[in-house]
Design an enzyme around this catalytic site. Structure first.
Site, PDB file in Angstrom:
ATOM      1  N   CYS A  91       0.750  -0.820  -0.101  1.00 56.96           N
ATOM      2  CA  CYS A  91       0.142   0.099   0.031  1.00 56.96           C
ATOM      3  C   CYS A  91       0.935   1.160  -0.014  1.00 56.96           C
ATOM      4  O   CYS A  91       2.253   0.754   0.255  1.00 56.96           O
ATOM      5  CB  CYS A  91      -0.600   0.034   1.215  1.00 56.96           C
ATOM      6  SG  CYS A  91      -1.721  -1.269   1.681  1.00 56.96           S
ATOM      7  N   ARG A  97       1.450   2.358  -5.905  1.00 54.96           N
ATOM      8  CA  ARG A  97       1.889   0.817  -4.952  1.00 54.96           C
ATOM      9  C   ARG A  97       0.642   0.391  -5.240  1.00 54.96           C
ATOM     10  O   ARG A  97       0.319  -0.669  -3.637  1.00 54.96           O
ATOM     11  CB  ARG A  97       2.207   1.548  -4.136  1.00 54.96           C
ATOM     12  CG  ARG A  97       3.319   2.927  -3.864  1.00 54.96           C
ATOM     13  CD  ARG A  97       4.225   2.480  -2.356  1.00 54.96           C
ATOM     14  NE  ARG A  97       4.185   1.563  -1.546  1.00 54.96           N
ATOM     15  CZ  ARG A  97       5.799   0.930  -1.168  1.00 54.96           C
ATOM     16  NH1 ARG A  97       6.405   1.884  -2.201  1.00 54.96           N
ATOM     17  NH2 ARG A  97       5.214  -0.067  -0.491  1.00 54.96           N
ATOM     18  N   TRP A 122      -3.853  -1.892  -0.798  1.00 54.98           N
ATOM     19  CA  TRP A 122      -3.513  -3.030  -2.523  1.00 54.98           C
ATOM     20  C   TRP A 122      -4.037  -3.836  -1.235  1.00 54.98           C
ATOM     21  O   TRP A 122      -2.643  -3.999  -0.685  1.00 54.98           O
ATOM     22  CB  TRP A 122      -1.450  -3.047  -2.822  1.00 54.98           C
ATOM     23  CG  TRP A 122      -2.062  -3.686  -3.589  1.00 54.98           C
ATOM     24  CD1 TRP A 122      -0.674  -4.764  -3.802  1.00 54.98           C
ATOM     25  CD2 TRP A 122      -1.921  -4.416  -5.284  1.00 54.98           C
ATOM     26  NE1 TRP A 122      -1.250  -6.413  -4.134  1.00 54.98           N
ATOM     27  CE2 TRP A 122      -1.833  -5.551  -5.009  1.00 54.98           C
ATOM     28  CE3 TRP A 122      -2.063  -3.800  -6.002  1.00 54.98           C
ATOM     29  CZ2 TRP A 122      -1.829  -5.953  -5.945  1.00 54.98           C
ATOM     30  CZ3 TRP A 122      -2.261  -4.174  -6.780  1.00 54.98           C
ATOM     31  CH2 TRP A 122      -2.171  -5.712  -7.511  1.00 54.98           C
ATOM     32  N   ASN A 160       0.702  -0.547   6.214  1.00 52.09           N
ATOM     33  CA  ASN A 160       0.978  -1.718   5.327  1.00 52.09           C
ATOM     34  C   ASN A 160       2.094  -2.555   5.553  1.00 52.09           C
ATOM     35  O   ASN A 160       3.416  -2.187   6.275  1.00 52.09           O
ATOM     36  CB  ASN A 160       2.524  -0.220   4.176  1.00 52.09           C
ATOM     37  CG  ASN A 160       3.103  -1.110   2.633  1.00 52.09           C
ATOM     38  OD1 ASN A 160       1.845  -2.344   2.271  1.00 52.09           O
ATOM     39  ND2 ASN A 160       3.868  -0.410   2.287  1.00 52.09           N
ATOM     40  N   GLY A 161       1.477  -3.784   4.840  1.00 56.93           N
ATOM     41  CA  GLY A 161       2.259  -5.357   5.347  1.00 56.93           C
ATOM     42  C   GLY A 161       1.001  -6.271   5.649  1.00 56.93           C
ATOM     43  O   GLY A 161       0.293  -6.059   5.440  1.00 56.93           O
ATOM     44  N   GLU A 183      11.223 -19.230 -20.293  1.00 54.98           N
ATOM     45  CA  GLU A 183      10.661 -17.711 -19.643  1.00 54.98           C
ATOM     46  C   GLU A 183      12.002 -16.744 -20.420  1.00 54.98           C
ATOM     47  O   GLU A 183      11.966 -15.383 -20.474  1.00 54.98           O
ATOM     48  CB  GLU A 183      10.730 -18.040 -18.177  1.00 54.98           C
ATOM     49  CG  GLU A 183      10.538 -16.304 -16.881  1.00 54.98           C
ATOM     50  CD  GLU A 183       9.225 -15.325 -17.178  1.00 54.98           C
ATOM     51  OE1 GLU A 183       8.429 -15.878 -18.938  1.00 54.98           O
ATOM     52  OE2 GLU A 183       9.016 -15.118 -17.489  1.00 54.98           O
ATOM     53  N   LYS A 240      11.604 -13.206 -22.026  1.00 51.66           N
ATOM     54  CA  LYS A 240      11.722 -11.511 -21.445  1.00 51.66           C
ATOM     55  C   LYS A 240      12.617 -11.387 -22.939  1.00 51.66           C
ATOM     56  O   LYS A 240      12.966  -9.830 -22.969  1.00 51.66           O
ATOM     57  CB  LYS A 240      12.181 -12.055 -20.176  1.00 51.66           C
ATOM     58  CG  LYS A 240      11.697 -11.941 -18.925  1.00 51.66           C
ATOM     59  CD  LYS A 240      11.203 -10.946 -18.360  1.00 51.66           C
ATOM     60  CE  LYS A 240       9.393 -11.218 -19.099  1.00 51.66           C
ATOM     61  NZ  LYS A 240       8.508 -12.145 -17.924  1.00 51.66           N
ATOM     62  N   GLU A 247      10.541 -10.145 -25.896  1.00 49.93           N
ATOM     63  CA  GLU A 247       8.961  -9.557 -25.425  1.00 49.93           C
ATOM     64  C   GLU A 247       9.635  -8.003 -25.405  1.00 49.93           C
ATOM     65  O   GLU A 247       8.879  -6.742 -25.639  1.00 49.93           O
ATOM     66  CB  GLU A 247       8.224  -9.547 -24.436  1.00 49.93           C
ATOM     67  CG  GLU A 247       8.552  -9.221 -23.058  1.00 49.93           C
ATOM     68  CD  GLU A 247       7.534  -9.982 -22.042  1.00 49.93           C
ATOM     69  OE1 GLU A 247       6.279  -9.815 -22.578  1.00 49.93           O
ATOM     70  OE2 GLU A 247       7.630 -10.531 -20.980  1.00 49.93           O
ATOM     71  N   HIS A 257      18.079 -32.755 -32.400  1.00 50.47           N
ATOM     72  CA  HIS A 257      16.121 -33.551 -32.723  1.00 50.47           C
ATOM     73  C   HIS A 257      15.749 -32.372 -34.133  1.00 50.47           C
ATOM     74  O   HIS A 257      15.190 -32.286 -34.866  1.00 50.47           O
ATOM     75  CB  HIS A 257      14.589 -33.849 -32.230  1.00 50.47           C
ATOM     76  CG  HIS A 257      15.545 -35.283 -31.396  1.00 50.47           C
ATOM     77  ND1 HIS A 257      15.175 -36.230 -31.678  1.00 50.47           N
ATOM     78  CD2 HIS A 257      15.717 -34.861 -29.912  1.00 50.47           C
ATOM     79  CE1 HIS A 257      16.195 -37.354 -30.261  1.00 50.47           C
ATOM     80  NE2 HIS A 257      16.771 -36.212 -30.023  1.00 50.47           N
ATOM     81  N   LYS A 269      -0.508  -4.989 -20.608  1.00 52.66           N
ATOM     82  CA  LYS A 269      -0.097  -6.170 -19.091  1.00 52.66           C
ATOM     83  C   LYS A 269      -1.190  -6.718 -19.082  1.00 52.66           C
ATOM     84  O   LYS A 269      -0.445  -7.524 -18.860  1.00 52.66           O
ATOM     85  CB  LYS A 269      -0.439  -4.839 -18.717  1.00 52.66           C
ATOM     86  CG  LYS A 269      -0.233  -4.907 -16.671  1.00 52.66           C
ATOM     87  CD  LYS A 269       2.018  -5.446 -16.910  1.00 52.66           C
ATOM     88  CE  LYS A 269       2.345  -5.978 -15.280  1.00 52.66           C
ATOM     89  NZ  LYS A 269       3.284  -6.839 -15.560  1.00 52.66           N
TER      90      LYS A 269
END
Ligand code: M6R
Length: 608
Positions: free
Chosen positions: A2, A27, A76, A102-103, A484, A488, A491, A507, A603
């Site tokens: 947050c 945030r 958040w 926050n936490g 992955e 990255k 993209e 192969h 996104k």
């Protein structure tokens, strides 16, 4: 994750706080609120939704310009739905103490029970209200607010940055931190507290960084930092910030992607908060307690989340002995999959809004198969439409290229495999102990490793930035990581790249290899190292250049050996992943690409 701000000074506090929240909105943004102390006492205005919603309520609340002290929060959600009641600030039973947080307070359940048995009532589902009421309880009979906070914090386990006002002490603010960010801004006749510097940057550039275990008291003209237990003063250094607001939102990093890569140690810590028991050497996932251990796990996801699922498969099968299939959601939804009683569909999504993933989980539910959501956004469609949900606690991810979200997904997948392994008795005590201890020590180890990793990524990326194509090679659980790494790179740098199982090279793909077609290999010190090594020798025999993530002391002769710190078993993924991310980042940045908002991408892919 947050955003919080506190202000004590000579200006009307509400506009200062709201403006500060705006600069912290990146945030979190599912609700917002402000508490301010004026002659008539404490007033709180809070609302679900973005800050604009809060502003409408403030405009309808009469004069708010008298208060010179205030605290505010943009949320958040981690506990409880994102709604008005759960929005911060929270207030104690006396209506005098208000707090933003926050936490995550890990033991909030037992503290809540204790407080309820003493007659305290709770209006929200939040851990924050519990901590505030604990402070309020300690304040009874205690003249010093600092002492009350100190006593309460000694009973609280978990992570927090809290900022608190007391209607009986207008003009003063208290704050404390453990594992959640908190900074203090020093102005002339005004002082600030916030989770991040941008909140107060238009007013002051003089900053004090608050550390874990410190408690702070400010007024317009004074500030004091104390040890949170002894309340002895702590000497602090004042730093002068030279960044502009935009740079400050990125924490001084050039791009959000880089910031998010460097946040990963914190993300792992947050993810594990309340879930890892280092004394009992076990994991706790109460969200799964009501579910049977699945007979078969079917993972449905897209993009990076799909790669995380592929990696998780190895652990579900090895530790929990649960057969596991992993599907690309856009394929799963159209191929009439066979689902049976005892299956559990695991839907992995950072955003919780990816259209194909949602369609996949809906298909499963229509067939009566329970769905478990693993997602980052509280209140998202995945979380609402799942039978049970696990949150990854990574905080908002802003860069389009997903980095810290995958790190949090891997952390959770590992924790889930341990949980089901322990529940079914299929995991042995030694592995359990090594995994729990390893996870516990991981954030620090990664924190230490990241700066050198970035330097190496920068050096090596310069050598290969003019390549047209890359093959990423790995075996076992490192195969999905190679996929992955390739995702990255393509993209954000627009260099063609493919992740391949190293053993598949001969192969077909080996035909591509020539001196201008490099390979990026994952060749760590594990059981498969000899196999990977011989695959790489075959590539070298065709003139292919090789960058390899590897460990010290291994007999491997490649063009660029990138030595990573050793980590136990599957924990090596947490060293490999940031190296792959940093290589892609440094390449794209060197090529001058728009790292945070690559062309053609969104996104969250909310349409088919
Ligand atoms: O929000 P989700 O995890 O469901 O998103 C899935 C993919 O769209 C996402 O991972 C995408 O592949 C990213 N751009 C990868 O960096």
């Amino acid at each position: 994750m947050c955003g919080i701000i506190g202000y004590a000074g000579h200006r009307p506090a509400v506009p200062v706080c709201i403006e500060g929240l705006r600069r912290l909105e990146y945030r979190g943004y599912d609700s917002a609120g402000v508490a301010f102390v004026e002659a008539g006492g404490l007033r709180i205005i809070k609302q679900k939704g973005k800050i604009a919603e809060l502003e409408k309520d403030i405009a309808a609340s009469g004069n708010v310009m008298q208060a010179m002290t205030g605290i505010a929060h943009t949320r958040w959600a981690t506990h409880g739905e994102p709604n008005q009641v759960n929005a911060h600030p929270h207030v104690d039973d006396s209506g005098k103490l208000a707090m933003v947080h926050n936490g995550i307070i890990e033991n909030f359940g037992s503290l809540r029970q204790m407080l309820q048995s003493e007659g305290h009532n709770f209006v929200s589902e939040t851990d924050t209200e519990v901590l505030l009421k604990l402070i309020s309880r300690e304040k009874n009979g205690e003249k010093s607010v600092s002492k009350a906070i100190s006593k309460a914090l000694q009973q609280a386990e978990g992570a927090y940055a809290i900022v608190l006002v007391d209607a009986d002490r207008p003009g003063e603010i208290w704050a404390a931190r453990k594992h959640s960010p908190l900074v203090m801004g020093l102005g002339t006749g005004e002082n600030f507290l916030a989770s991040d510097i941008p909140a107060f940057l238009p007013y002051t550039r003089e900053v004090v960084f608050i550390e874990d275990g410190e408690l702070v008291h400010i007024s317009a003209n004074s500030w004091k930092v104390m040890d949170a237990v002894t309340l002895e003063p702590v000497a602090k250094e004042v730093h002068t910030i030279t960044w502009d607001v935009q740079a400050a939102q990125k924490g001084g990093y050039k791009h959000f992607m880089l910031k998010e890569i460097f946040e990963q140690p914190r993300v792992i810590r947050d993810c594990l908060t309340g879930r890892l028991d280092t004394k009992e050497k076990c994991v706790r996932l109460p969200e799964l307690d009501t579910l049977e251990v699945p007979k078969r796990l079917v993972i449905v996801a897209c993009g990076t989340s799909y790669h995380a699922g592929l990696w998780g498969k190895y652990l579900f099968e090895t530790w929990a002995r649960i057969p596991c299939e992993v599907d690309i959601a856009s394929e799963f939804r159209y191929r009439d999959p066979i689902l049976c009683e005892g299956d559990l569909v695991l839907s992995i999504s950072q955003s919780g809004e990816t259209a194909d993933t949602l369609a996949g989980m809906r298909l499963a539910r229509e067939q009566g198969i329970p769905v478990l959501g693993l997602c980052n956004v509280v209140g998202s469609t995945v979380s609402r439409e799942s039978d049970a949900v696990l949150y990854t606690q990574a905080g908002p991810e802003i860069s389009v290229a997903s980095t810290k979200a995958m790190c949090s997904q891997l952390t959770m997948l590992m924790t889930m495999a341990l949980y089901w392994g322990q529940k079914s008795g299929s995991i042995n005590a030694q592995i359990m102990q090594q995994a729990v201890d390893g996870l516990h020590n991981l954030p620090e180890a990664l924190d230490d490793a990241l700066p050198a990793m970035r330097e190496t990524a920068r050096t090596i990326s310069r050598k290969y930035a003019d390549s047209r194509s890359f093959l990423y090679l790995g075996r076992g659980p490192n195969y999905p990581l190679s996929m992955e790494g390739a995702l990255k790179l393509k993209e954000i740098s627009y260099i063609h790249a493919e992740g391949y199982a190293a053993g598949e090279m001969k192969h077909g793909p080996i035909a591509l290899i020539d001196p201008h077609f490099p390979s990026f290999a994952i060749a760590l010190d594990d059981d498969l190292f000899p196999k990977v090594k011989s695959n790489l020798i075959e590539v070298q025999a065709r003139g292919g250049k090789i960058v390899a993530l590897t460990n010290s002391g291994l007999d491997l002769d490649v063009d660029d050996a990138w030595i990573l710190p050793r980590a136990w078993g599957p924990l090596s993924a947490f060293m490999i992943l940031p190296a792959l991310q940093l290589f892609a980042y440094e390449t794209a940045d060197y090529l001058g690409k728009d790292v945070d908002q690559p062309r053609n991408l969104a996104k969250s892919v909310t349409v088919e």
